[in-house]
Design an enzyme around this catalytic site. Structure first.
Site, mmCIF file in Angstrom:
data_model
loop_
_atom_site.group_PDB
_atom_site.id
_atom_site.type_symbol
_atom_site.label_atom_id
_atom_site.label_comp_id
_atom_site.label_asym_id
_atom_site.label_seq_id
_atom_site.Cartn_x
_atom_site.Cartn_y
_atom_site.Cartn_z
ATOM 1 N N ASN A 73 7.592 -52.211 -59.831
ATOM 2 C CA ASN A 73 6.531 -52.520 -58.876
ATOM 3 C C ASN A 73 5.520 -53.359 -59.634
ATOM 4 O O ASN A 73 5.126 -53.026 -60.744
ATOM 5 C CB ASN A 73 5.867 -51.224 -58.375
ATOM 6 C CG ASN A 73 4.750 -51.531 -57.368
ATOM 7 O OD1 ASN A 73 4.655 -52.648 -56.861
ATOM 8 N ND2 ASN A 73 3.914 -50.553 -57.086
ATOM 9 N N GLY A 74 5.118 -54.495 -59.079
ATOM 10 C CA GLY A 74 4.126 -55.358 -59.725
ATOM 11 C C GLY A 74 4.688 -56.753 -59.884
ATOM 12 O O GLY A 74 5.661 -57.132 -59.245
ATOM 13 N N GLU A 130 -14.464 -55.178 -38.207
ATOM 14 C CA GLU A 130 -13.408 -54.156 -38.326
ATOM 15 C C GLU A 130 -12.545 -54.133 -37.072
ATOM 16 O O GLU A 130 -11.315 -54.053 -37.147
ATOM 17 C CB GLU A 130 -14.041 -52.793 -38.591
ATOM 18 C CG GLU A 130 -13.072 -51.628 -38.640
ATOM 19 C CD GLU A 130 -11.994 -51.769 -39.712
ATOM 20 O OE1 GLU A 130 -12.111 -52.670 -40.570
ATOM 21 O OE2 GLU A 130 -11.016 -51.006 -39.668
ATOM 22 N N ARG A 188 4.204 -47.647 -47.151
ATOM 23 C CA ARG A 188 3.611 -48.630 -48.072
ATOM 24 C C ARG A 188 4.014 -50.047 -47.705
ATOM 25 O O ARG A 188 3.449 -51.001 -48.190
ATOM 26 C CB ARG A 188 4.035 -48.314 -49.514
ATOM 27 C CG ARG A 188 3.564 -46.951 -50.010
ATOM 28 C CD ARG A 188 4.257 -46.580 -51.309
ATOM 29 N NE ARG A 188 3.922 -47.481 -52.383
ATOM 30 C CZ ARG A 188 2.875 -47.297 -53.212
ATOM 31 N NH1 ARG A 188 2.086 -46.262 -53.006
ATOM 32 N NH2 ARG A 188 2.619 -48.132 -54.186
ATOM 33 N N HIS A 242 -24.433 -70.885 -32.904
ATOM 34 C CA HIS A 242 -24.339 -71.855 -34.020
ATOM 35 C C HIS A 242 -22.905 -72.338 -34.203
ATOM 36 O O HIS A 242 -22.537 -72.775 -35.284
ATOM 37 C CB HIS A 242 -24.862 -71.201 -35.299
ATOM 38 C CG HIS A 242 -26.286 -70.778 -35.200
ATOM 39 N ND1 HIS A 242 -27.342 -71.667 -35.123
ATOM 40 C CD2 HIS A 242 -26.843 -69.554 -35.079
ATOM 41 C CE1 HIS A 242 -28.473 -71.017 -35.011
ATOM 42 N NE2 HIS A 242 -28.209 -69.721 -34.979
ATOM 43 N N GLU A 297 -4.139 -57.064 -37.505
ATOM 44 C CA GLU A 297 -3.054 -56.438 -38.284
ATOM 45 C C GLU A 297 -2.086 -55.667 -37.403
ATOM 46 O O GLU A 297 -0.953 -55.431 -37.795
ATOM 47 C CB GLU A 297 -3.595 -55.571 -39.405
ATOM 48 C CG GLU A 297 -4.590 -54.522 -39.061
ATOM 49 C CD GLU A 297 -5.037 -53.723 -40.300
ATOM 50 O OE1 GLU A 297 -4.375 -53.734 -41.335
ATOM 51 O OE2 GLU A 297 -6.074 -53.069 -40.192
ATOM 52 N N LYS A 300 0.433 -50.765 -47.301
ATOM 53 C CA LYS A 300 -0.675 -49.810 -47.251
ATOM 54 C C LYS A 300 -1.590 -49.979 -48.462
ATOM 55 O O LYS A 300 -2.793 -49.830 -48.356
ATOM 56 C CB LYS A 300 -0.143 -48.376 -47.214
ATOM 57 C CG LYS A 300 -1.249 -47.320 -47.113
ATOM 58 C CD LYS A 300 -2.089 -47.501 -45.886
ATOM 59 C CE LYS A 300 -3.208 -46.489 -45.788
ATOM 60 N NZ LYS A 300 -4.150 -46.794 -44.669
ATOM 61 N N TRP A 356 8.738 -54.742 -51.693
ATOM 62 C CA TRP A 356 7.911 -55.662 -50.899
ATOM 63 C C TRP A 356 7.987 -56.978 -51.644
ATOM 64 O O TRP A 356 7.458 -57.107 -52.749
ATOM 65 C CB TRP A 356 6.493 -55.128 -50.837
ATOM 66 C CG TRP A 356 5.573 -55.847 -49.903
ATOM 67 C CD1 TRP A 356 5.538 -55.752 -48.541
ATOM 68 C CD2 TRP A 356 4.552 -56.780 -50.248
ATOM 69 N NE1 TRP A 356 4.549 -56.554 -48.020
ATOM 70 C CE2 TRP A 356 3.925 -57.203 -49.042
ATOM 71 C CE3 TRP A 356 4.095 -57.304 -51.454
ATOM 72 C CZ2 TRP A 356 2.877 -58.109 -49.019
ATOM 73 C CZ3 TRP A 356 3.043 -58.205 -51.435
ATOM 74 C CH2 TRP A 356 2.451 -58.614 -50.220
ATOM 75 N N LYS A 368 -8.464 -54.879 -37.092
ATOM 76 C CA LYS A 368 -7.473 -53.951 -36.502
ATOM 77 C C LYS A 368 -6.554 -54.687 -35.539
ATOM 78 O O LYS A 368 -5.338 -54.491 -35.535
ATOM 79 C CB LYS A 368 -8.218 -52.822 -35.780
ATOM 80 C CG LYS A 368 -8.836 -51.813 -36.726
ATOM 81 C CD LYS A 368 -7.767 -50.903 -37.277
ATOM 82 C CE LYS A 368 -7.919 -50.418 -38.692
ATOM 83 N NZ LYS A 368 -8.352 -51.261 -39.744
ATOM 84 N N CYS A 379 5.682 -51.926 -53.193
ATOM 85 C CA CYS A 379 6.953 -51.288 -53.525
ATOM 86 C C CYS A 379 6.789 -49.780 -53.660
ATOM 87 O O CYS A 379 5.767 -49.285 -54.080
ATOM 88 C CB CYS A 379 7.469 -51.847 -54.843
ATOM 89 S SG CYS A 379 7.645 -53.631 -54.803
HETATM 90 C C1 AGP Z 1 -7.097 -51.936 -43.257
HETATM 91 O O1 AGP Z 1 -6.611 -51.518 -41.997
HETATM 92 C C2 AGP Z 1 -6.033 -52.565 -44.098
HETATM 93 N N1 AGP Z 1 -4.926 -51.697 -44.276
HETATM 94 C C3 AGP Z 1 -6.585 -53.162 -45.377
HETATM 95 O O2 AGP Z 1 -7.628 -54.057 -45.036
HETATM 96 C C4 AGP Z 1 -7.158 -52.160 -46.409
HETATM 97 O O3 AGP Z 1 -8.360 -51.613 -45.929
HETATM 98 C C5 AGP Z 1 -7.432 -52.928 -47.700
HETATM 99 O O4 AGP Z 1 -6.193 -53.428 -48.174
HETATM 100 C C6 AGP Z 1 -8.078 -52.065 -48.793
HETATM 101 O O5 AGP Z 1 -7.203 -51.015 -49.112
HETATM 102 P P1 AGP Z 1 -7.799 -49.801 -50.016
HETATM 103 O O6 AGP Z 1 -8.898 -49.181 -49.206
HETATM 104 O O7 AGP Z 1 -6.654 -48.899 -50.269
HETATM 105 O O8 AGP Z 1 -8.339 -50.427 -51.283
#
Ligand code: AGP
Length: 616
Positions: free
Chosen positions: A101-102, A485, A27, A508, A492, A611, A75, A489, A2
């Protein structure tokens, strides 16, 4: 997560609040709303969907003019993304509006109490409960919103940032925080509240940190803070270290493209000023004394997502340089497995946002066990570095796109600096060795720049594979976290199945996934360093190729041994083994970004993602 904005001052509150919400869009959210106070009454508009839906509503049904207002991008947690569930929520008597928020973990029993008292709850949210409780508490608080907020917060359990306004005092905005982020922007004749400085940085760069269990009261000319016990708290002022333009796209179509392009500078900024005149490493924010660092017998990295992959890369280097065992733990698992943590365990929390709840809770658990804690973070003044014993900021500048790019590279740099610092303090490396590695690290911005100059072919490969149902990524040693990684990417951004494996694991089980045409991205180690690793990857390439896989290799310039066995080769500059992730990750970022673009996805704000994940 949020987005929250509160304003009181001389400007039109609606303009300030809506532009602030727009800066928080990255966000991630699924509804939005605003409330102002005008002529002694609340005027509220809220709408499911993106901000543009709310703005359309405001165009058709304008809000009254006002200089006090709050706004929210939601959110969804409790209750779907509907107009009714959007914030702000208003008390039954129409006198108090609140945004949140929360997650309020005891909201069900609070709802029951209110319903039993005859209150009609219009939404499915936990937040609405607070609006009713505030209005019902005002009489016992002598009509004081700050006191009412304090009394109500003491009844709430869970993580919450709350911001409220009330009709009885139109020049007032009151906020409270427990666990979820909230910062104060201090202006001239105006003050701001927001979940992120990006919301007000165009108006002021003077900010105040809000700590745990604190309540802030804003008028246009004053800011005061108390704790949940009613005791006055002296604020901790700081200056935002970037300006509004840094949070703009700067001519790029996407924040992600801008942030990929910023990586050479981000890496350089992460390294800047870390070597003292005596040639020794100096980490000013490292508030752990040398004796404490010498007593460390184990390092545990806690992080999520991309940040955890940075920790996995760092493990290889830190163990090699310090001979201290390094465990890398998913923060969301860490505190539930009864970890072995104590005063001789250095727990490093890696987090771009500094607000990731899983990582924050892991950090707190470690601190409760007596472990010294260090944050590697990109957001000055955020909760995780504030609660850690020491911090190493990555100085990558604001990372707006949900998919993390420059933060990842700078997290690796920062973790390497911690490893070298530990080696320096503990004497496991000679000064000239450290100096040599720092010199190699100082070459990295230019090496990353070289990669950016040669990634064009990656875009064509991504478009060629856009129709695939899945892509596999394999690597060994530091190439293994890079494979993870690269897969993250693609998940997401392209919303497709993608999986990263340690190349040695293929036989395996995962090799059963290989059939005709399956794309396999191979992060190839240098043939110069660990030749054995290179041979093993070559074997893995041949194993999957024999079963019909399409091979996209990320390999260093001049490595022609792999060429006959690949369908595409993406070349990266020659760098030392431990620094290969800094160059081999970049093509994978471009690959995922291009694939998502080819699919017509919202690259900067992918579906379902936020985010900063400020709920557990
Ligand atoms: C990465 O592309 C994502 N947005 C997500 O995995 C992110 O790295 C993870 O949520 C951790 O966020 P932070 O580094 O703000 O703690």
């Amino acid at each position: 997560m949020c987005g929250i904005v509160g304003y009181v001052g001389d400007k039109q509150a609606l303009e300030v609040v809506v532009s602030g919400l727009r800066r928080l869009e990255y966000r991630g959210y699924d509804s939005a709303g605003v409330a102002v106070i005008a002529d002694g009454r609340l005027d509220v508009r809220k709408k499911a969907g993106k901000l543009v839906n709310l703005e359309t509503l405001l165009g058709a049904d304008p809000l009254a003019e006002s200089t006090t207002g709050i706004g929210h991008t939601r959110w969804a947690t409790h209750g779907g993304p509907t107009d009714t569930n959007a914030h702000p929520h208003v008390s039954e008597d129409g006198t108090v509006a609140v945004i949140h928020n929360g997650i309020i973990e005891n909201f069900a029993e609070l709802r029951e109490q209110l319903t039993a008292d005859g209150v009609h709850l219009a939404s499915d949210t936990d937040t609405e409960v607070v609006a009713h409780l505030l209005a019902r508490t005002l009489p016992q608080a002598a009509g004081n919103l700050t006191e009412a907020m304090r009394l109500v917060c003491r009844e709430l359990q869970g993580a919450f940032t709350l911001v409220a306004i009330m009709t009885e005092d139109p020049d007032l905005v009151v906020g409270a925080r427990r666990n979820s982020p909230l910062v104060v922007g201090v202006g001239e004749g105006e003050n701001f509240l927001a979940s992120d400085v990006a919301a007000f940085v165009e108006h002021t760069r003077n900010a105040l940190e809000l700590g745990q269990d604190q309540i802030v009261t804003l008028t246009k000319d004053a800011v005061s803070i108390i704790d949940f016990d009613g005791h006055r708290v002296e604020p901790s002022p700081y200056s935002v270290d970037w300006d509004a333009s840094a949070a703009e796209k700067g001519g790029y179509d996407l924040f992600m493209l801008k942030e990929i392009a910023e990586q050479p500078k981000a890496v350089a900024d992460a390294l800047r000023g870390r070597i003292g005149r005596d040639g020794r490493l100096q980490l000013d924010e490292m508030r752990l004394d040398d004796a404490a660092l010498r007593s460390i017998t184990k390092v545990i990295v806690v992080a999520c997502g991309t940040a955890s992959h940075a920790g996995m890369v760092a493990k290889y280097a830190v163990e090699h340089w310090t001979r201290i065992p390094v465990e890398v733990e998913l923060a969301s698992e860490f505190r539930y497995r009864d970890p072995i943590v104590g005063p001789s365990t250095l727990v490093i929390a890696i987090s771009q946002s500094g607000e990731t709840m899983d990582t924050l809770m892991a950090l707190r658990h470690a601190a409760e066990q007596g472990a010294p804690t260090l944050a590697i973070c990109n957001t000055v003044g955020s909760t995780i570095p504030r609660e850690a014993d020491a911090v190493l900021y990555t100085y990558a500048g604001p990372e707006i796109a949900v998919a993390s790019t420059k933060a990842f590279l700078t997290q690796i740099i920062a973790a390497y600096l911690v490893g070298l610092y530990l080696a320096q303090v503990r004497g496991t490396m000679f000064a000239d060795e450290i100096g040599r590695i720092m010199a190699e690290l100082n070459d990295m911005p230019q090496k990353v720049d070289l990669v950016l100059d040669t990634v064009e072919p990656v875009r064509a490969i991504a478009r060629e594979l856009a129709g695939c149902s899945s892509v596999l990524f394999i690597g060994r040693h530091v190439g293994y976290p890079v494979a993870l990684e690269g897969a993250l990417k693609l998940k997401e951004l392209a919303y497709m199945h993608a999986e990263g494996f340690a190349a040695g694991e293929l036989k395996h089980g995962p090799i059963a996934l290989i059939e005709e045409g399956v794309p396999v991205v191979v992060i190839v180690p240098s043939p110069r360093g660990r030749a054995l690793l290179h041979d093993k990857l070559l074997s893995a390439i041949q194993e999957v190729r024999a079963r019909g896989a399409r091979i996209i290799a990320v390999a260093e310039e001049g490595d022609e041994r792999i060429t006959p066995f690949t369908d595409h080769v993406i070349r990266v500059p020659i760098v030392p083994t431990l620094m290969q992730p800094l160059v081999s990750t970049v093509p994978l970022q471009v690959f995922a970004c291009e694939m998502a673009t080819a699919k017509g996805h919202d690259v900067d704000q992918p579906r379902n993602l936020a985010k900063s994940v400020t709920v557990e």
